[in-house]
Scaffold this motif. Structure first.
Motif, PDB file in Angstrom:
ATOM      1  N   ILE A   1       9.416   8.525  12.360  1.00  0.00           N
ATOM      2  CA  ILE A   1       9.168   7.101  12.632  1.00  0.00           C
ATOM      3  C   ILE A   1       7.679   6.865  12.846  1.00  0.00           C
ATOM      4  N   TYR A   2       7.028   7.770  13.547  1.00  0.00           N
ATOM      5  CA  TYR A   2       5.647   7.549  13.962  1.00  0.00           C
ATOM      6  C   TYR A   2       4.604   8.175  13.043  1.00  0.00           C
ATOM      7  N   LYS A   3       4.993   9.146  12.221  1.00  0.00           N
ATOM      8  CA  LYS A   3       4.013   9.841  11.388  1.00  0.00           C
ATOM      9  C   LYS A   3       4.016   9.387   9.932  1.00  0.00           C
ATOM     10  N   ASP A   4       5.162   8.930   9.439  1.00  0.00           N
ATOM     11  CA  ASP A   4       5.253   8.537   8.035  1.00  0.00           C
ATOM     12  C   ASP A   4       4.944   7.051   7.852  1.00  0.00           C
ATOM     13  N   ARG A   5       4.558   6.702   6.653  1.00  0.00           N
ATOM     14  CA  ARG A   5       4.193   5.333   6.286  1.00  0.00           C
ATOM     15  C   ARG A   5       5.436   4.644   5.744  1.00  0.00           C
ATOM     16  N   TRP A   6       6.020   3.714   6.535  1.00  0.00           N
ATOM     17  CA  TRP A   6       7.274   3.103   6.116  1.00  0.00           C
ATOM     18  C   TRP A   6       7.412   1.625   6.459  1.00  0.00           C
ATOM     19  N   LEU A   7       6.555   1.103   7.292  1.00  0.00           N
ATOM     20  CA  LEU A   7       6.648  -0.320   7.639  1.00  0.00           C
ATOM     21  C   LEU A   7       5.914  -1.184   6.611  1.00  0.00           C
ATOM     22  N   PRO A   8       6.389  -2.408   6.377  1.00  0.00           N
ATOM     23  CA  PRO A   8       5.741  -3.288   5.397  1.00  0.00           C
ATOM     24  C   PRO A   8       4.511  -4.006   5.962  1.00  0.00           C
ATOM     25  N   CYS A   9       3.579  -3.232   6.507  1.00  0.00           N
ATOM     26  CA  CYS A   9       2.329  -3.797   7.015  1.00  0.00           C
ATOM     27  C   CYS A   9       1.183  -2.954   6.465  1.00  0.00           C
ATOM     28  N   PRO A  10       0.452  -3.489   5.466  1.00  0.00           N
ATOM     29  CA  PRO A  10      -0.516  -2.693   4.719  1.00  0.00           C
ATOM     30  C   PRO A  10      -1.674  -2.089   5.503  1.00  0.00           C
ATOM     31  N   SER A  11      -1.912  -2.509   6.726  1.00  0.00           N
ATOM     32  CA  SER A  11      -3.043  -1.917   7.435  1.00  0.00           C
ATOM     33  C   SER A  11      -2.837  -0.421   7.642  1.00  0.00           C
TER      34      SER A  11
ATOM     35  N   GLY B   1      23.337  -0.904   9.670  1.00  0.00           N
ATOM     36  CA  GLY B   1      22.318  -1.914   9.997  1.00  0.00           C
ATOM     37  C   GLY B   1      21.362  -1.386  11.057  1.00  0.00           C
ATOM     38  N   TRP B   2      20.385  -2.198  11.393  1.00  0.00           N
ATOM     39  CA  TRP B   2      19.433  -1.801  12.431  1.00  0.00           C
ATOM     40  C   TRP B   2      20.077  -1.903  13.804  1.00  0.00           C
ATOM     41  N   ASP B   3      19.752  -0.986  14.690  1.00  0.00           N
ATOM     42  CA  ASP B   3      20.187  -1.041  16.084  1.00  0.00           C
ATOM     43  C   ASP B   3      19.158  -1.910  16.811  1.00  0.00           C
ATOM     44  N   VAL B   4      19.402  -3.206  16.794  1.00  0.00           N
ATOM     45  CA  VAL B   4      18.429  -4.191  17.272  1.00  0.00           C
ATOM     46  C   VAL B   4      18.084  -3.963  18.740  1.00  0.00           C
ATOM     47  N   ASP B   5      19.078  -3.696  19.578  1.00  0.00           N
ATOM     48  CA  ASP B   5      18.808  -3.483  21.002  1.00  0.00           C
ATOM     49  C   ASP B   5      17.888  -2.282  21.227  1.00  0.00           C
TER      50      ASP B   5
ATOM     51  N   ILE C   1      15.760  -0.964  19.040  1.00  0.00           N
ATOM     52  CA  ILE C   1      14.441  -1.282  18.470  1.00  0.00           C
ATOM     53  C   ILE C   1      13.649  -2.166  19.418  1.00  0.00           C
ATOM     54  N   LYS C   2      14.297  -3.184  19.982  1.00  0.00           N
ATOM     55  CA  LYS C   2      13.609  -4.092  20.914  1.00  0.00           C
ATOM     56  C   LYS C   2      13.212  -3.393  22.213  1.00  0.00           C
ATOM     57  N   SER C   3      13.954  -2.359  22.597  1.00  0.00           N
ATOM     58  CA  SER C   3      13.636  -1.667  23.850  1.00  0.00           C
ATOM     59  C   SER C   3      12.536  -0.619  23.687  1.00  0.00           C
ATOM     60  N   VAL C   4      12.235  -0.220  22.451  1.00  0.00           N
ATOM     61  CA  VAL C   4      11.311   0.887  22.221  1.00  0.00           C
ATOM     62  C   VAL C   4       9.975   0.442  21.631  1.00  0.00           C
ATOM     63  N   PHE C   5       9.955  -0.626  20.838  1.00  0.00           N
ATOM     64  CA  PHE C   5       8.759  -1.004  20.084  1.00  0.00           C
ATOM     65  C   PHE C   5       8.114  -2.281  20.597  1.00  0.00           C
ATOM     66  N   PHE C   6       6.810  -2.418  20.320  1.00  0.00           N
ATOM     67  CA  PHE C   6       6.102  -3.672  20.557  1.00  0.00           C
ATOM     68  C   PHE C   6       6.692  -4.731  19.635  1.00  0.00           C
ATOM     69  N   GLN C   7       6.545  -5.999  20.002  1.00  0.00           N
ATOM     70  CA  GLN C   7       7.150  -7.083  19.230  1.00  0.00           C
ATOM     71  C   GLN C   7       6.688  -7.099  17.771  1.00  0.00           C
ATOM     72  N   VAL C   8       5.431  -6.794  17.533  1.00  0.00           N
ATOM     73  CA  VAL C   8       4.929  -6.789  16.152  1.00  0.00           C
ATOM     74  C   VAL C   8       5.677  -5.748  15.313  1.00  0.00           C
ATOM     75  N   ASP C   9       5.991  -4.608  15.891  1.00  0.00           N
ATOM     76  CA  ASP C   9       6.765  -3.580  15.192  1.00  0.00           C
ATOM     77  C   ASP C   9       8.227  -3.990  15.045  1.00  0.00           C
TER      78      ASP C   9
ATOM     79  N   ASP D   1       9.390  -7.032  14.730  1.00  0.00           N
ATOM     80  CA  ASP D   1       9.437  -8.006  13.634  1.00  0.00           C
ATOM     81  C   ASP D   1       9.329  -7.317  12.281  1.00  0.00           C
ATOM     82  N   SER D   2       8.451  -6.335  12.185  1.00  0.00           N
ATOM     83  CA  SER D   2       8.246  -5.621  10.930  1.00  0.00           C
ATOM     84  C   SER D   2       9.482  -4.805  10.543  1.00  0.00           C
ATOM     85  N   ILE D   3      10.059  -4.091  11.503  1.00  0.00           N
ATOM     86  CA  ILE D   3      11.246  -3.279  11.233  1.00  0.00           C
ATOM     87  C   ILE D   3      12.418  -4.161  10.825  1.00  0.00           C
TER      88      ILE D   3
END
Length: 130
Positions: free
Chosen positions: A26-36, A61-65, A67-75, A77-79
């Motif tokens: 999750i943290y080392k590979d490039r997988w989110l749709p944010c080009p930066s 599907g995504w485990d929304v709860d 994801i919301k408990s582990v990531f910043f809001q910007v992440d 939204d991206s996930i």
């Protein structure tokens, strides 16, 4: 030397299109749709080696709860902008700067030019203004 430089630039524009989420970290590979960076900006709260499939529910599907408990809001939204996919579909490496995820010399050229020239006077990179 030029080939290595070129390969590094191509990798900067590529990322994983998530299918079953088994491609890697999750943290080392490039997988989110944010080009930066194509990576989460959140600190590793699950574990450095956790894979994307650990963010999915048993139904695929995504485990929304989680994801919301582990990531910043910007992440978050991206996930959540990534459509859930069948557990039978493999993850695929794609080129971000093409609608269909395919690398072309033309798109590589424009991305390379934007990396060399930096942002334009409009504040947009040459790729975005193209």
């Amino acid at each position: 030397m030029t080939t290595v430089f070129f390969a590094a630039k191509v990798l900067k524009g590529s990322h994983w299109r998530i299918g079953n989420g088994s491609m890697g970290s999750i943290y080392k590979d490039r997988w989110l749709p944010c080009p930066s960076t194509f990576k989460p900006c959140s600190l590793p709260n699950i574990g450095d080696c956790a894979s994307v499939n650990q963010l999915k529910s048993p139904s695929g599907g995504w485990d929304v709860d989680l994801i919301k408990s582990v990531f910043f809001q910007v992440d978050v939204d991206s996930i959540l902008s990534i459509p859930p996919c069948s557990t039978l579909t493999n993850d695929v490496l794609v080129w971000h700067f093409d609608l269909y995820g395919r690398y072309t010399v033309k798109s590589g050229y424009w991305v390379g030019r934007s990396l060399l020239n930096g942002p334009s006077s409009s504040g947009l990179s040459n790729v975005e203004s193209w």
